[in-house]
Write an enzyme that holds these catalytic residues in place. Structure first.
Site, mmCIF file in Angstrom:
data_model
loop_
_atom_site.group_PDB
_atom_site.id
_atom_site.type_symbol
_atom_site.label_atom_id
_atom_site.label_comp_id
_atom_site.label_asym_id
_atom_site.label_seq_id
_atom_site.Cartn_x
_atom_site.Cartn_y
_atom_site.Cartn_z
ATOM 1 N N ASN A 241 -9.551 2.589 -0.150
ATOM 2 C CA ASN A 241 -10.650 1.986 0.625
ATOM 3 C C ASN A 241 -10.661 0.457 0.502
ATOM 4 O O ASN A 241 -11.723 -0.165 0.511
ATOM 5 C CB ASN A 241 -12.004 2.600 0.213
ATOM 6 N N CYS B 299 -7.560 -1.344 1.978
ATOM 7 C CA CYS B 299 -6.615 -1.860 2.988
ATOM 8 C C CYS B 299 -6.892 -1.304 4.390
ATOM 9 O O CYS B 299 -7.388 -2.019 5.254
ATOM 10 C CB CYS B 299 -5.173 -1.537 2.596
ATOM 11 N N ARG B 300 -6.571 -0.034 4.597
ATOM 12 C CA ARG B 300 -6.610 0.519 5.951
ATOM 13 C C ARG B 300 -8.005 0.914 6.413
ATOM 14 O O ARG B 300 -8.427 0.544 7.522
ATOM 15 C CB ARG B 300 -5.672 1.734 6.054
ATOM 16 N N ASP C 184 0.473 2.859 4.608
ATOM 17 C CA ASP C 184 -0.137 2.034 3.561
ATOM 18 C C ASP C 184 0.541 0.659 3.513
ATOM 19 O O ASP C 184 1.729 0.565 3.230
ATOM 20 C CB ASP C 184 0.052 2.762 2.222
ATOM 21 N N CYS D 290 -8.956 6.174 3.415
ATOM 22 C CA CYS D 290 -7.573 5.989 2.958
ATOM 23 C C CYS D 290 -7.540 6.134 1.438
ATOM 24 O O CYS D 290 -8.529 6.552 0.836
ATOM 25 C CB CYS D 290 -7.011 4.640 3.425
HETATM 26 C C1 WE7 Z 1 -2.753 1.497 -4.123
HETATM 27 C C2 WE7 Z 1 -2.538 1.501 -2.752
HETATM 28 C C3 WE7 Z 1 -3.562 1.015 -1.918
HETATM 29 C C4 WE7 Z 1 -0.820 2.300 -3.711
HETATM 30 N N1 WE7 Z 1 -4.719 0.558 -2.464
HETATM 31 N N2 WE7 Z 1 -3.928 1.046 -4.624
HETATM 32 CL CL1 WE7 Z 1 -2.267 1.547 -8.254
HETATM 33 C C5 WE7 Z 1 -3.276 2.758 -7.642
HETATM 34 C C6 WE7 Z 1 -3.221 4.028 -8.224
HETATM 35 C C7 WE7 Z 1 -4.050 5.034 -7.744
HETATM 36 C C8 WE7 Z 1 -4.916 4.774 -6.700
HETATM 37 C C9 WE7 Z 1 -4.946 3.493 -6.163
HETATM 38 CL CL2 WE7 Z 1 -6.013 3.227 -4.899
HETATM 39 C C10 WE7 Z 1 -4.149 2.451 -6.620
HETATM 40 C C11 WE7 Z 1 -4.185 1.058 -6.059
HETATM 41 C C12 WE7 Z 1 -4.876 0.580 -3.775
HETATM 42 N N3 WE7 Z 1 -3.417 1.006 -0.594
HETATM 43 N N4 WE7 Z 1 -1.320 1.997 -2.508
HETATM 44 N N5 WE7 Z 1 -1.671 1.999 -4.695
HETATM 45 C C13 WE7 Z 1 0.475 2.909 -3.885
HETATM 46 C C14 WE7 Z 1 1.397 2.773 -2.855
HETATM 47 C C15 WE7 Z 1 2.657 3.334 -2.953
HETATM 48 C C16 WE7 Z 1 3.032 4.039 -4.068
HETATM 49 C C17 WE7 Z 1 2.122 4.192 -5.114
HETATM 50 C C18 WE7 Z 1 0.867 3.629 -5.032
HETATM 51 C C19 WE7 Z 1 -0.065 3.819 -6.208
#
Ligand code: WE7
Length: 158
Positions: free
Chosen positions: A16, A18-19, A130, A13
């Protein structure tokens, strides 16, 4: 490391946390319960490097614990090697799929079949959304989708 013989699956995902750690832990428990875990390499990873080294989201851990499942996973990003060593790379949504296809295009000798985990759902819910900005109920929904899909995926590989 994925064995070249035997079966292997990498759940993916965005971060890495949550899902995909839920999918990995659910699938490992099913493989243990079916007494086939030794035949599998099972791991999870992220399309992004944002959370590298992090534990799964506390809400995901609570959801797994509620269902008597443990995980000690730490987030890691998908590597080029993963596309060569894993037989299956199963992801959650269309954004993951397009990120993975782009990464796969940069890999020579790509072996992995990159698919949506939801394509195995007997209830045909193709996308596992997500839950990052969601509620405990959203994590529970992710868990239930992972249970249905992992069960069907394991059956299709038995
Ligand atoms: C998430 C995420 C998720 C969103 N797990 N993050 Cl702050 C951000 C920016 C780039 C990559 C990641 Cl992994 C993250 C932190 C971690 N499941 N879902 N961000 C998400 C959801 C909806 C709209 C925008 C974002 C960044």
């Amino acid at each position: 490391m994925a064995a070249s013989a035997g079966k292997s699956v990498l759940f993916v995902c965005l971060g890495n946390i949550c899902r995909s750690p839920i999918a990995e832990a659910v699938f490992r428990k099913m493989a243990v319960d079916a007494d086939v875990v030794d035949k599998w390499v099972i791991d999870s990873g992220a399309t992004s490097d944002w959370n590298t080294g992090s534990s799964p989201d506390a809400r995901g851990l609570a959801c797994l614990r509620k269902h008597d499942i443990e995980t000690s996973h730490r987030a890691r990003q998908v590597t080029k090697e993963d596309f060569i060593s894993f037989e299956y790379i199963l992801c959650m949504d269309e954004s993951n799929l397009s990120d993975l296809k782009r990464k796969a295009n940069a890999v020579k000798n790509c072996r992995a079949r990159t698919e949506l985990l939801g394509s195995y759902d007997p209830e045909k819910q193709l996308i596992i959304q997500d839950p990052y900005y969601g509620s405990d109920e959203d994590f529970e929904k992710v868990y239930e989708q992972c249970v249905r899909c992992c069960k069907a995926f394991l059956a299709s590989n038995s």
